[in-house]
Motif scaffolding. Structure first.
Motif, PDB file in Angstrom:
ATOM      1  N   GLY A   1       4.658  27.692  56.923  1.00 51.96           N
ATOM      2  CA  GLY A   1       4.284  26.771  55.853  1.00 51.96           C
ATOM      3  C   GLY A   1       2.775  26.618  55.834  1.00 51.96           C
ATOM      4  O   GLY A   1       2.208  25.935  56.680  1.00 51.96           O
TER       5      GLY A   1
ATOM      6  N   SER B   1       0.500  25.061  53.958  1.00 48.43           N
ATOM      7  CA  SER B   1       0.048  24.033  53.027  1.00 48.43           C
ATOM      8  C   SER B   1      -0.720  23.002  53.843  1.00 48.43           C
ATOM      9  O   SER B   1      -1.326  23.344  54.860  1.00 48.43           O
ATOM     10  CB  SER B   1       1.245  23.441  52.290  1.00 48.43           C
ATOM     11  OG  SER B   1       0.834  22.506  51.317  1.00 48.43           O
TER      12      SER B   1
ATOM     13  N   ALA C   1       0.026  20.295  55.853  1.00 44.79           N
ATOM     14  CA  ALA C   1       0.396  20.014  57.250  1.00 44.79           C
ATOM     15  C   ALA C   1       0.116  21.230  58.124  1.00 44.79           C
ATOM     16  O   ALA C   1      -0.463  21.110  59.219  1.00 44.79           O
ATOM     17  CB  ALA C   1       1.868  19.615  57.334  1.00 44.79           C
TER      18      ALA C   1
ATOM     19  N   ALA D   1       4.664  31.208  52.143  1.00 47.40           N
ATOM     20  CA  ALA D   1       5.381  31.918  51.083  1.00 47.40           C
ATOM     21  C   ALA D   1       4.539  32.070  49.820  1.00 47.40           C
ATOM     22  O   ALA D   1       4.724  33.017  49.049  1.00 47.40           O
ATOM     23  CB  ALA D   1       6.675  31.172  50.763  1.00 47.40           C
ATOM     24  N   GLU D   2       3.607  31.147  49.597  1.00 48.13           N
ATOM     25  CA  GLU D   2       2.807  31.224  48.373  1.00 48.13           C
ATOM     26  C   GLU D   2       1.659  32.219  48.556  1.00 48.13           C
ATOM     27  O   GLU D   2       1.285  32.541  49.676  1.00 48.13           O
ATOM     28  CB  GLU D   2       2.268  29.837  48.012  1.00 48.13           C
ATOM     29  CG  GLU D   2       3.390  28.871  47.659  1.00 48.13           C
ATOM     30  CD  GLU D   2       2.867  27.507  47.245  1.00 48.13           C
ATOM     31  OE1 GLU D   2       2.292  27.400  46.168  1.00 48.13           O
ATOM     32  OE2 GLU D   2       3.039  26.554  48.031  1.00 48.13           O
TER      33      GLU D   2
ATOM     34  N   ARG E   1      -1.803  19.310  46.897  1.00 48.79           N
ATOM     35  CA  ARG E   1      -0.993  19.185  45.679  1.00 48.79           C
ATOM     36  C   ARG E   1      -1.351  17.995  44.773  1.00 48.79           C
ATOM     37  O   ARG E   1      -1.110  18.070  43.566  1.00 48.79           O
ATOM     38  CB  ARG E   1       0.500  19.132  46.045  1.00 48.79           C
ATOM     39  CG  ARG E   1       0.940  20.454  46.644  1.00 48.79           C
ATOM     40  CD  ARG E   1       2.385  20.536  47.053  1.00 48.79           C
ATOM     41  NE  ARG E   1       2.487  21.586  48.055  1.00 48.79           N
ATOM     42  CZ  ARG E   1       2.668  22.880  47.788  1.00 48.79           C
ATOM     43  NH1 ARG E   1       2.836  23.282  46.553  1.00 48.79           N
ATOM     44  NH2 ARG E   1       2.703  23.769  48.761  1.00 48.79           N
TER      45      ARG E   1
ATOM     46  N   LYS F   1      -2.728  15.718  38.227  1.00 46.87           N
ATOM     47  CA  LYS F   1      -3.811  14.834  37.754  1.00 46.87           C
ATOM     48  C   LYS F   1      -4.966  15.678  37.220  1.00 46.87           C
ATOM     49  O   LYS F   1      -4.801  16.379  36.229  1.00 46.87           O
ATOM     50  CB  LYS F   1      -4.274  13.927  38.904  1.00 46.87           C
ATOM     51  CG  LYS F   1      -3.129  13.211  39.631  1.00 46.87           C
ATOM     52  CD  LYS F   1      -3.654  12.347  40.751  1.00 46.87           C
ATOM     53  CE  LYS F   1      -2.534  11.734  41.589  1.00 46.87           C
ATOM     54  NZ  LYS F   1      -1.813  12.711  42.439  1.00 46.87           N
TER      55      LYS F   1
ATOM     56  N   ALA G   1       9.215  33.263  55.951  1.00 40.79           N
ATOM     57  CA  ALA G   1       9.929  33.376  57.228  1.00 40.79           C
ATOM     58  C   ALA G   1      11.417  33.255  56.921  1.00 40.79           C
ATOM     59  O   ALA G   1      11.853  32.282  56.299  1.00 40.79           O
ATOM     60  CB  ALA G   1       9.486  32.269  58.173  1.00 40.79           C
TER      61      ALA G   1
ATOM     62  N   THR H   1       7.401  23.367  56.425  1.00 41.15           N
ATOM     63  CA  THR H   1       7.928  24.037  55.235  1.00 41.15           C
ATOM     64  C   THR H   1       8.038  23.119  54.015  1.00 41.15           C
ATOM     65  O   THR H   1       8.446  23.567  52.936  1.00 41.15           O
ATOM     66  CB  THR H   1       9.305  24.674  55.546  1.00 41.15           C
ATOM     67  OG1 THR H   1      10.123  23.692  56.203  1.00 41.15           O
ATOM     68  CG2 THR H   1       9.162  25.872  56.460  1.00 41.15           C
ATOM     69  N   GLY H   2       7.689  21.849  54.168  1.00 43.52           N
ATOM     70  CA  GLY H   2       7.554  20.969  53.015  1.00 43.52           C
ATOM     71  C   GLY H   2       8.844  20.647  52.295  1.00 43.52           C
ATOM     72  O   GLY H   2       9.930  20.593  52.885  1.00 43.52           O
TER      73      GLY H   2
ATOM     74  N   ARG I   1       5.584  21.700  41.414  1.00 45.97           N
ATOM     75  CA  ARG I   1       5.381  21.605  42.855  1.00 45.97           C
ATOM     76  C   ARG I   1       4.159  22.437  43.275  1.00 45.97           C
ATOM     77  O   ARG I   1       3.379  22.025  44.102  1.00 45.97           O
ATOM     78  CB  ARG I   1       6.624  22.121  43.591  1.00 45.97           C
ATOM     79  CG  ARG I   1       6.524  22.022  45.110  1.00 45.97           C
ATOM     80  CD  ARG I   1       6.796  20.617  45.609  1.00 45.97           C
ATOM     81  NE  ARG I   1       6.327  20.419  46.969  1.00 45.97           N
ATOM     82  CZ  ARG I   1       6.355  19.261  47.611  1.00 45.97           C
ATOM     83  NH1 ARG I   1       6.851  18.184  47.020  1.00 45.97           N
ATOM     84  NH2 ARG I   1       5.892  19.139  48.831  1.00 45.97           N
TER      85      ARG I   1
ATOM     86  N   ASP J   1       6.189  16.926  54.895  1.00 44.93           N
ATOM     87  CA  ASP J   1       7.320  16.513  54.054  1.00 44.93           C
ATOM     88  C   ASP J   1       8.679  16.871  54.658  1.00 44.93           C
ATOM     89  O   ASP J   1       9.684  16.243  54.342  1.00 44.93           O
ATOM     90  CB  ASP J   1       7.240  17.200  52.685  1.00 44.93           C
ATOM     91  CG  ASP J   1       6.263  16.516  51.742  1.00 44.93           C
ATOM     92  OD1 ASP J   1       5.467  15.678  52.195  1.00 44.93           O
ATOM     93  OD2 ASP J   1       6.296  16.834  50.525  1.00 44.93           O
TER      94      ASP J   1
ATOM     95  N   HIS K   1       4.316  12.198  51.460  1.00 41.93           N
ATOM     96  CA  HIS K   1       2.993  11.646  51.173  1.00 41.93           C
ATOM     97  C   HIS K   1       1.916  12.572  51.718  1.00 41.93           C
ATOM     98  O   HIS K   1       1.998  13.063  52.848  1.00 41.93           O
ATOM     99  CB  HIS K   1       2.781  10.288  51.859  1.00 41.93           C
ATOM    100  CG  HIS K   1       3.769   9.234  51.475  1.00 41.93           C
ATOM    101  ND1 HIS K   1       3.926   8.079  52.200  1.00 41.93           N
ATOM    102  CD2 HIS K   1       4.622   9.160  50.454  1.00 41.93           C
ATOM    103  CE1 HIS K   1       4.864   7.336  51.635  1.00 41.93           C
ATOM    104  NE2 HIS K   1       5.295   7.966  50.578  1.00 41.93           N
ATOM    105  N   TRP K   2       0.870  12.718  50.938  1.00 41.56           N
ATOM    106  CA  TRP K   2      -0.298  13.516  51.333  1.00 41.56           C
ATOM    107  C   TRP K   2      -0.847  13.078  52.688  1.00 41.56           C
ATOM    108  O   TRP K   2      -1.120  13.908  53.562  1.00 41.56           O
ATOM    109  CB  TRP K   2      -1.341  13.349  50.222  1.00 41.56           C
ATOM    110  CG  TRP K   2      -2.665  13.937  50.486  1.00 41.56           C
ATOM    111  CD1 TRP K   2      -3.066  15.216  50.219  1.00 41.56           C
ATOM    112  CD2 TRP K   2      -3.797  13.271  51.058  1.00 41.56           C
ATOM    113  NE1 TRP K   2      -4.368  15.379  50.603  1.00 41.56           N
ATOM    114  CE2 TRP K   2      -4.849  14.208  51.113  1.00 41.56           C
ATOM    115  CE3 TRP K   2      -4.017  11.977  51.529  1.00 41.56           C
ATOM    116  CZ2 TRP K   2      -6.098  13.887  51.622  1.00 41.56           C
ATOM    117  CZ3 TRP K   2      -5.267  11.663  52.034  1.00 41.56           C
ATOM    118  CH2 TRP K   2      -6.290  12.609  52.072  1.00 41.56           C
TER     119      TRP K   2
ATOM    120  N   PHE L   1       0.474   6.085  50.581  1.00 41.53           N
ATOM    121  CA  PHE L   1       0.231   7.072  49.531  1.00 41.53           C
ATOM    122  C   PHE L   1      -0.570   6.453  48.398  1.00 41.53           C
ATOM    123  O   PHE L   1      -0.786   5.242  48.353  1.00 41.53           O
ATOM    124  CB  PHE L   1       1.530   7.696  49.003  1.00 41.53           C
ATOM    125  CG  PHE L   1       2.426   6.749  48.249  1.00 41.53           C
ATOM    126  CD1 PHE L   1       3.422   6.056  48.906  1.00 41.53           C
ATOM    127  CD2 PHE L   1       2.276   6.550  46.878  1.00 41.53           C
ATOM    128  CE1 PHE L   1       4.256   5.184  48.219  1.00 41.53           C
ATOM    129  CE2 PHE L   1       3.108   5.685  46.182  1.00 41.53           C
ATOM    130  CZ  PHE L   1       4.096   5.000  46.867  1.00 41.53           C
ATOM    131  N   PHE L   2      -1.011   7.315  47.510  1.00 40.18           N
ATOM    132  CA  PHE L   2      -1.823   6.842  46.390  1.00 40.18           C
ATOM    133  C   PHE L   2      -1.316   7.511  45.116  1.00 40.18           C
ATOM    134  O   PHE L   2      -0.608   8.521  45.178  1.00 40.18           O
ATOM    135  CB  PHE L   2      -3.308   7.187  46.608  1.00 40.18           C
ATOM    136  CG  PHE L   2      -3.540   8.657  46.761  1.00 40.18           C
ATOM    137  CD1 PHE L   2      -3.438   9.264  48.004  1.00 40.18           C
ATOM    138  CD2 PHE L   2      -3.814   9.455  45.655  1.00 40.18           C
ATOM    139  CE1 PHE L   2      -3.612  10.636  48.152  1.00 40.18           C
ATOM    140  CE2 PHE L   2      -3.989  10.818  45.790  1.00 40.18           C
ATOM    141  CZ  PHE L   2      -3.898  11.412  47.042  1.00 40.18           C
TER     142      PHE L   2
END
Ligand SMILES: Cc1cc2nc3c(=O)[nH]c(=O)nc-3n(C[C@H](O)[C@H](O)[C@H](O)COP(=O)(O)OP(=O)(O)OC[C@H]3O[C@@H](n4cnc5c(N)ncnc54)[C@H](O)[C@@H]3O)c2cc1C
Length: 414
Positions: free
Chosen positions: A11, A13, A15, A37-38, A45, A50, A83, A110-111, A131, A278, A295-296, A323-324
């Motif tokens: 993953g 991203s 984390a 994977a991306e 994100r 926004k 994976a 892996t979110g 996403r 996540d 949450h971020w 979170f915001f």
């Protein structure tokens, strides 16, 4: 330090990237592989619904690290690679390109992925989800083209997309079976504030009703609602929640519920395997129960805690969930984890869009949200963390500083 070892992170991203950064910062000198994977290197994100979505911020602003970071840090980035299989007895991870990675420590980051609607017509072209960066690019093109959008789901993603679409001048309708937006987290009173904000910006809020079907020849042209309306549209955005990507963990026999179960060190039920972000359902020392949030801030800070645990350093994740969200000119921060409360106390005037809302159970604050009021989240988090018994009247009184809202008869003010 550990130079003959291999640590693998699944993953790429927030984390995962923060864990990799921390491993190197803490002196891990072995092989470090970050599998994602991306196609893009790790990115954030929050801008995708926004400023990036609205075209106000470019691609450069979304990445977690500068381009050269991973090579400089000798972090092997394997992008566009999934994976597929985790064999914990042999400590081996199999990737979709056939490669096998032996690991000494493994982190699952892996979110989560969007829940999909299953109503008739849900597979039609133009029924979109948000996403990934790619999803945001697709949506951004739709916003550029203008027209009418139906947003299904008035949660955080749906609300932010509705706001961005309205800001870009589209005709926006929001449909949600709940009575107010964000009802599950904010409840009726505060959710109503957000309903009025959207309505005030010209969004048609169809609440208390769900989607029955999408209709159209090849692409979606109409949305049929449970209360019998037919909404003509150019496209649909569905924001109906996310679910943790637990497939790899479940297949490997790790303890999984609504997330990969980890202790307060972010260690899973399998030695040598950790989870963060996540996907992690983490035992939270403050709540005495497993907590999973999307949450971020949680991904940002759990990555480093997992990294330290992977190195055998003392590390516990016990931050107050935070979170915001930004919608139009209304920015907010929410701290806490409230599923039940008995009342809401406002400090400031919700109608003026500058206030703090506190959710209380007995004389304790279980959550607080500051809206267009800044530099107070630390104080709110302290009241929650320290379980300060508070006085409702002092809490509501703008003249009483937040560090002074304790119940006087229970001892001197904090
Ligand atoms: C549009 C949007 C807006 C948001 N706005 C806010 C906000 O305003 N405030 C806030 O607090 N939070 C916000 N969030 C939530 C925040 O972005 C997430 O909490 C955060 O991204 C979680 O990070 P993560 O690293 O745990 O997981 P993710 O970001 O989900 O990343 C997981 C990564 O793992 C990859 N992966 C999964 N399985 C595999 C596999 N088997 N092999 C290889 N790779 C795999 C995925 O492709 C993905 O890249 C927002 C989220 C979205 C989608």
């Amino acid at each position: 330090m550990n130079s003959d070892q291999t640590f693998v992170i699944v993953g790429a991203s927030l984390a995962g990237a923060k864990a990799a950064e921390t491993l190197r910062a803490e002196g891990f000198a072995g092989r470090l592989v970050l599998v994602g994977a991306e196609e893009q290197r790790p990115y954030e994100r929050p801008p995708l619904s926004k400023e990036y979505l609205r075209g106000e911020a470019g691609l450069d602003s979304v990445y977690v690290h500068p381009e050269g970071f991973y090579a400089e840090q000798e972090i092997e980035l394997r992008l566009g690679t999934t994976a597929e299989r985790l064999d914990t007895s042999n400590r081996e991870l199999t990737l979709d390109d056939g490669a096998r990675l032996r690991y000494d420590r493994l982190l699952l980051a892996t979110g989560a992925e969007p829940r999909r609607l299953s109503v008739p017509g849900a597979e039609l072209d133009g029924v979109l989800y948000l996403r990934s960066l790619r999803d945001s690019d697709v949506l951004r093109e739709r916003l550029d083209a203008g027209g009418a959008v139906v947003v299904v789901g008035a949660g955080w993603i749906g609300s932010e997309v509705a706001a961005s679409a309205r800001q870009r001048g589209l005709d926006v309708t929001v449909v949600d079976p709940a009575a107010v937006p964000l009802e599950r987290v904010l409840g009726l009173e505060v959710g109503a504030v957000y309903r009025d904000i959207h309505a005030g910006h010209g969004v048609r809020m169809l609440l208390g009703t769900g989607v029955e079907a999408f209709e159209g020849d090849a692409a979606v042209e109409r949305v049929r609602t449970g209360d019998g309306r037919v909404l003509e549209c150019d496209f649909v955005v569905a924001g109906v929640g996310a679910r943790p990507r637990t497939g790899l963990a479940a297949q490997a026999g790790l303890a999984v519920d609504d997330g990969v179960l980890v202790d307060e060190h972010l260690q899973t039920s399998m030695p040598g395997v950790f989870a963060a972000g996540d996907v992690a359902l983490a035992r939270h020392p403050l709540y005495g129960q497993p907590v999973r949030v999307e949450h971020w801030d949680n991904a940002l800070h759990q990555g480093p805690v997992a990294a330290r645990s992977m190195l055998g350093l003392p590390a516990v994740y016990d931050r107050v969930p935070y979170f915001f969200s930004d919608q139009y000119d209304v920015g907010m921060e929410y701290a806490g984890f409230a599923r039940e409360w008995d009342r809401v106390v406002f400090r400031g005037d919700p109608a003026g869009r500058e206030f703090i809302a506190f959710w209380l159970a007995g004389d304790r604050i279980v959550a607080g949200m500051n809206v267009n009021v800044w530099d107070v989240s630390d104080a709110i988090q302290r009241l929650i963390r320290e379980r300060v018994a508070v006085d409702d009247r002092r809490l509501a009184d703008l003249d009483v500083p937040l560090h002074d809202v304790a119940l006087v008869e229970r001892g001197s003010p904090a």
